[in-house]
Write a protein that holds these residues in place. Sequence first.
Motif, short mmCIF file in Angstrom:
data_model
loop_
_atom_site.label_atom_id
_atom_site.label_comp_id
_atom_site.label_asym_id
_atom_site.label_seq_id
_atom_site.Cartn_x
_atom_site.Cartn_y
_atom_site.Cartn_z
N LEU A 36 41.58 -4.23 -48.06
CA LEU A 36 41.10 -4.66 -46.75
C LEU A 36 40.51 -6.07 -46.85
CD1 LEU A 36 39.30 -1.36 -45.69
CD2 LEU A 36 41.67 -2.03 -45.26
N ARG A 37 40.80 -6.90 -45.86
CA ARG A 37 40.27 -8.27 -45.79
C ARG A 37 39.71 -8.53 -44.39
NH1 ARG A 37 42.07 -8.22 -51.14
NH2 ARG A 37 44.07 -9.25 -51.47
N GLY A 38 38.68 -9.34 -44.33
CA GLY A 38 38.14 -9.78 -43.05
C GLY A 38 38.37 -11.27 -42.87
N ILE A 39 38.76 -11.67 -41.67
CA ILE A 39 39.08 -13.07 -41.40
C ILE A 39 38.04 -13.67 -40.46
CG2 ILE A 39 40.83 -14.69 -40.61
CD1 ILE A 39 42.90 -12.52 -40.91
N VAL A 40 37.50 -14.81 -40.82
CA VAL A 40 36.64 -15.59 -39.93
C VAL A 40 37.41 -16.85 -39.54
CG1 VAL A 40 34.44 -16.79 -39.64
CG2 VAL A 40 34.57 -14.72 -41.07
N GLU A 41 37.86 -16.89 -38.29
CA GLU A 41 38.63 -18.03 -37.78
C GLU A 41 37.63 -18.99 -37.13
OE1 GLU A 41 42.13 -14.84 -36.67
OE2 GLU A 41 40.08 -14.86 -35.90
N PHE A 42 37.23 -20.00 -37.89
CA PHE A 42 36.04 -20.75 -37.50
C PHE A 42 36.31 -22.01 -36.70
CE2 PHE A 42 37.13 -22.17 -41.76
CZ PHE A 42 36.99 -23.55 -41.70
N THR A 43 37.59 -22.38 -36.54
CA THR A 43 37.90 -23.52 -35.68
C THR A 43 39.29 -23.36 -35.09
OG1 THR A 43 38.27 -25.92 -35.59
CG2 THR A 43 38.65 -24.86 -37.72
#
Length: 333
Positions: A36-43
């Motif tokens: 499992l991976r979590g993505i932070v799409e910051f821009t």
Amino acid sequence: MTRDEILAYLKGKDDAGLFAGARAVRREIFGDEIYLRGIVEFTSFCRCRCNYCGLRAPNDEVFRYRLTEAEILDAVDELAALDLPTVVLQGGEDPHYDVAFIGRIVRSIKARHAIAVTLSLGERGPEAFSHWRECGADRYLLKMETLDESLYGTYRPGCDFQQRLAGVRTLQRLGYEAGSGIITGLPGMTLETLADDILAVTDLALDMISAGPFVPHPQTPFGAESPGDPQLALRTMAILRLLNPHANIPATSALETVREEGRKQGIDAGANVLMFSVTPASVRKNYAIYPGKNQETRTAAHTVQKARELIRSMGLSPSSSLGGSKVGKVGAP
């Protein structure tokens, strides 16, 4: 597997046998674990003009946002609290965030949590890649979309194919777990092109490989084109699993967008990774690289819980391990 054999599978020669073979290889290498991976799409800002992507610089209709350092770290804290062992920091190619800023974020994450850090920030050059590796970044995703140089220029105008390919090799040389991938069903892509892409991406000996279907975005030059066939994407994933048994292969969000239970079918086709957006809800839907991306309105906690239930319902185990690459590891099965 020969090119002719790949073509036969891409044409639908034996989906049941292909997918069963891919599952067997995944089980041999990874057991029952699904990472499992979590993505932070910051821009959502991007300097590129890719003809398939809603974040392309000429698109004046997309909502642009940039997260602050505190907002990025808060999202990572949420991810860690959900027991997701990897964060993927992703964004458009946005020079607003300089090398030092990204390095500081990576160091902060490593100081706060025992998790793996994957970066997916496009082309930034050897010096940036080296600095971020020194700061503790573990993995880097640099998508190619195709390994056909002439088509690459059509899909990514103004970008240099050889430079991007050199970037992948630089990441490998620096000791990253390096990843790339392709989009199936892009305009102008034939089954022969796709077969060649599969062989070329396999030759790169990557730690991570993704393959997802093309989803047309109405605010791009490809907006009126036909979407990619999700079944073709599944066949591509399964072939990639057979040719790259030790690589991490995700069931992409694009699959879930274009087909109900797409991620489940991706796991059935040999994928061993699921990824979820933990981008703040206030901006999550604005990371609109294609229609339907990040439209889930429920909390990340709910999404992750449902995914764990799905994995268990398939007789598999949602893993809390870092899920590192098995490519080239001594003693790997």
